[in-house]
Design a protein around this motif. Structure first.
Motif, PDB file in Angstrom:
ATOM      1  N   ALA A  79       0.803  -1.222   0.000  1.00  0.00           N
ATOM      2  CA  ALA A  79       0.000   0.000   0.000  1.00  0.00           C
ATOM      3  C   ALA A  79       0.835   1.271   0.000  1.00  0.00           C
ATOM      4  N   ASN A  80       2.157   1.172   0.227  1.00  0.00           N
ATOM      5  CA  ASN A  80       2.955   2.363   0.553  1.00  0.00           C
ATOM      6  C   ASN A  80       3.890   2.789  -0.572  1.00  0.00           C
ATOM      7  N   ARG A  81       3.698   4.007  -1.042  1.00  0.00           N
ATOM      8  CA  ARG A  81       4.578   4.597  -2.044  1.00  0.00           C
ATOM      9  C   ARG A  81       5.686   5.424  -1.395  1.00  0.00           C
ATOM     10  N   ARG A  82       5.335   6.304  -0.494  1.00  0.00           N
ATOM     11  CA  ARG A  82       6.340   7.193   0.113  1.00  0.00           C
ATOM     12  C   ARG A  82       7.390   6.390   0.868  1.00  0.00           C
ATOM     13  N   GLU A  83       6.956   5.358   1.558  1.00  0.00           N
ATOM     14  CA  GLU A  83       7.898   4.534   2.318  1.00  0.00           C
ATOM     15  C   GLU A  83       8.925   3.884   1.395  1.00  0.00           C
ATOM     16  N   ALA A  84       8.486   3.513   0.200  1.00  0.00           N
ATOM     17  CA  ALA A  84       9.402   2.904  -0.762  1.00  0.00           C
ATOM     18  C   ALA A  84      10.504   3.880  -1.155  1.00  0.00           C
ATOM     19  N   ALA A  92      14.643   3.670  -0.416  1.00  0.00           N
ATOM     20  CA  ALA A  92      15.619   3.793  -1.494  1.00  0.00           C
ATOM     21  C   ALA A  92      16.640   4.883  -1.187  1.00  0.00           C
ATOM     22  N   LEU A  93      16.182   6.028  -0.737  1.00  0.00           N
ATOM     23  CA  LEU A  93      17.096   7.123  -0.438  1.00  0.00           C
ATOM     24  C   LEU A  93      17.986   6.813   0.765  1.00  0.00           C
ATOM     25  N   LEU A  94      17.457   6.053   1.707  1.00  0.00           N
ATOM     26  CA  LEU A  94      18.267   5.636   2.844  1.00  0.00           C
ATOM     27  C   LEU A  94      19.403   4.726   2.387  1.00  0.00           C
ATOM     28  N   ASP A  95      19.093   3.775   1.516  1.00  0.00           N
ATOM     29  CA  ASP A  95      20.140   2.896   0.989  1.00  0.00           C
ATOM     30  C   ASP A  95      21.177   3.685   0.202  1.00  0.00           C
ATOM     31  N   GLU A  96      20.727   4.670  -0.561  1.00  0.00           N
ATOM     32  CA  GLU A  96      21.669   5.523  -1.293  1.00  0.00           C
ATOM     33  C   GLU A  96      22.610   6.232  -0.321  1.00  0.00           C
ATOM     34  N   PRO A 101       3.740  -4.989 -11.118  1.00  0.00           N
ATOM     35  CA  PRO A 101       2.677  -4.396 -10.303  1.00  0.00           C
ATOM     36  C   PRO A 101       3.088  -3.111  -9.592  1.00  0.00           C
ATOM     37  N   TYR A 102       4.364  -2.719  -9.727  1.00  0.00           N
ATOM     38  CA  TYR A 102       4.888  -1.570  -8.989  1.00  0.00           C
ATOM     39  C   TYR A 102       5.564  -0.556  -9.926  1.00  0.00           C
ATOM     40  N   LEU A 103       5.014  -0.399 -11.122  1.00  0.00           N
ATOM     41  CA  LEU A 103       5.588   0.553 -12.067  1.00  0.00           C
ATOM     42  C   LEU A 103       5.566   1.977 -11.516  1.00  0.00           C
ATOM     43  N   ASP A 104       4.543   2.302 -10.735  1.00  0.00           N
ATOM     44  CA  ASP A 104       4.492   3.643 -10.149  1.00  0.00           C
ATOM     45  C   ASP A 104       5.632   3.860  -9.160  1.00  0.00           C
ATOM     46  N   ILE A 105       6.009   2.794  -8.457  1.00  0.00           N
ATOM     47  CA  ILE A 105       7.119   2.899  -7.500  1.00  0.00           C
ATOM     48  C   ILE A 105       8.443   3.082  -8.247  1.00  0.00           C
ATOM     49  N   ILE A 106       8.604   2.351  -9.341  1.00  0.00           N
ATOM     50  CA  ILE A 106       9.813   2.522 -10.156  1.00  0.00           C
ATOM     51  C   ILE A 106       9.950   3.984 -10.568  1.00  0.00           C
ATOM     52  N   ARG A 107       8.850   4.582 -11.019  1.00  0.00           N
ATOM     53  CA  ARG A 107       8.893   5.984 -11.438  1.00  0.00           C
ATOM     54  C   ARG A 107       9.172   6.914 -10.258  1.00  0.00           C
ATOM     55  N   GLU A 108       8.565   6.639  -9.112  1.00  0.00           N
ATOM     56  CA  GLU A 108       8.801   7.467  -7.924  1.00  0.00           C
ATOM     57  C   GLU A 108      10.279   7.435  -7.534  1.00  0.00           C
ATOM     58  N   VAL A 109      10.857   6.243  -7.505  1.00  0.00           N
ATOM     59  CA  VAL A 109      12.259   6.117  -7.114  1.00  0.00           C
ATOM     60  C   VAL A 109      13.167   6.733  -8.178  1.00  0.00           C
TER      61      VAL A 109
END
Length: 343
Positions: free
Chosen positions: A241-246, A250-254, A268-276
């Motif tokens: 359910a979570n986009r912002r958490e994703a 990612a930024l934490l790992d960076e 199923p997570y193309l929107d997350i790929i774009r967000e990241v």
């Protein structure tokens, strides 16, 4: 019945179809392209000299002994696929609750890495850093004393040691897939301290607690028994359910030193790929997981979908969403199709 006289004309200064009129024009304005070099082929390795073992839930995918693994890698290179991600299926007798086989200096995965890099030094080799192939309970880390959860810091301690072993075996990337807090920074420090500063980290940064992983767990033997409750990894993998958490992950790992980030699953997570993608300039991988692969095969087997066309469209969508590289079980087939050779 009316007929078209050809006398009616719209006054349109902008006609987008002009740019779709011929194959040559369409190629000129194509915004997203796939290359064999975009693909990372996940491969499963088994010990001994057994013949390839088909993975029942993943048509066309096999577990390979080390000699056959090297042959498969050589074939992939010929198609233009330059990277593989290796996953072991170990003898169940080597598993225990603590996953101690992961730290065996002669572990199957380490022997596989050495064999592949000796035969094909130019091939990029990525290995999974997590304990699920080695534990009897199938979780990605060590359990707490009451068995109710995965212990974060104790797990990271093991993953650090595991990463150094893989780096010394010759991998190009260690790929922590466990989703423990702080593991990227700890692994980076340990690699540098061990003289492995050239070993890169591909972090499974935004890995979701997805229902699409089932066939993979069959392939590596990390599934629970049929009469057991399904594995629940929601205390460490992300909520679907979570986009912002994703993006936060990612930024934490960076910030902790990851060289490349990953979103998993992909389709199923193309929107997350774009967000990241919009949040970072780091290279971004996306993993088209086993369930995504299996569902296309299942629909094609029933005659409902064209397998090759849907496979290629799904990969194009992942690339279009912002992924620089794609882990996919379609890697060899897709590369051959892009080269015009079919299957």
């Amino acid at each position: 019945m009316s007929t078209m006289s050809g006398s009616f004309k719209l006054d349109l200064p902008v006609r987008p179809r002009r740019l779709r009129r011929t194959a040559g024009i369409r190629a000129l304005v194509e915004e997203t392209t796939l290359r064999p070099a975009d693909f990372i082929a996940p491969l499963f390795v088994i010990d001994g000299k057994a013949a390839p073992e088909p993975v029942g839930s993943m048509p066309g995918v096999e577990r390979l002994n080390i000699a056959d693994l090297v042959k498969e890698c050589r074939g992939l290179l010929k198609t233009g696929v330059r990277a593989v991600a290796l996953f072991p299926k170990i003898d169940p007798r080597l598993k225990n609750d603590h996953g101690t086989a992961a730290l065996d200096e002669d572990a199957l995965i380490l022997r596989a890495v050495r064999a592949v890099k000796k035969a094909l030094p130019e091939l990029v080799v990525i290995t999974d850093i997590a304990l699920d192939p080695y534990t009897t309970h199938g979780h990605d880390g060590l359990l707490t004393s009451d068995g109710a959860d995965v212990a974060n810091d104790a797990t990271v301690e093991v993953l650090v040691k595991m990463s150094v072993l893989h780096a010394r075996a010759g991998v190009d990337f260690v790929a922590p897939s466990d989703m423990m807090d702080g593991r990227i920074a700890a692994i980076r420090r340990a690699l540098d301290a061990a003289g492995c500063e050239q070993t890169a980290i591909m972090a499974y940064s935004s890995k979701f607690a997805s229902a699409f992983y089932g066939p993979f767990r069959d392939a590596v033997g990390s599934s629970k028994a049929a009469d057991s409750a399904p594995l629940d990894k929601r205390t460490y993998q992300l909520s679907p359910a979570n986009r912002r958490e994703a993006v936060v992950e990612a930024l934490l790992d960076e910030s902790e030193g990851a060289d490349a980030l990953m979103v998993k699953p992909a389709g199923p997570y193309l929107d997350i790929i774009r967000e990241v993608r919009d949040a970072t300039r780091k290279p971004l991988a996306a993993y088209q997981v086993s369930g995504e692969y299996a569902q296309l095969h299942a629909a094609a087997k029933l005659g409902w979908l064209d397998l090759e066309r849907t496979a290629m469209e799904s990969l194009l969508a992942i690339k279009r969403a912002g992924a620089d590289m794609i882990l996919t079980y379609f890697a060899k087939t897709a590369a051959r199709l892009l080269q015009g050779g079919g299957k």
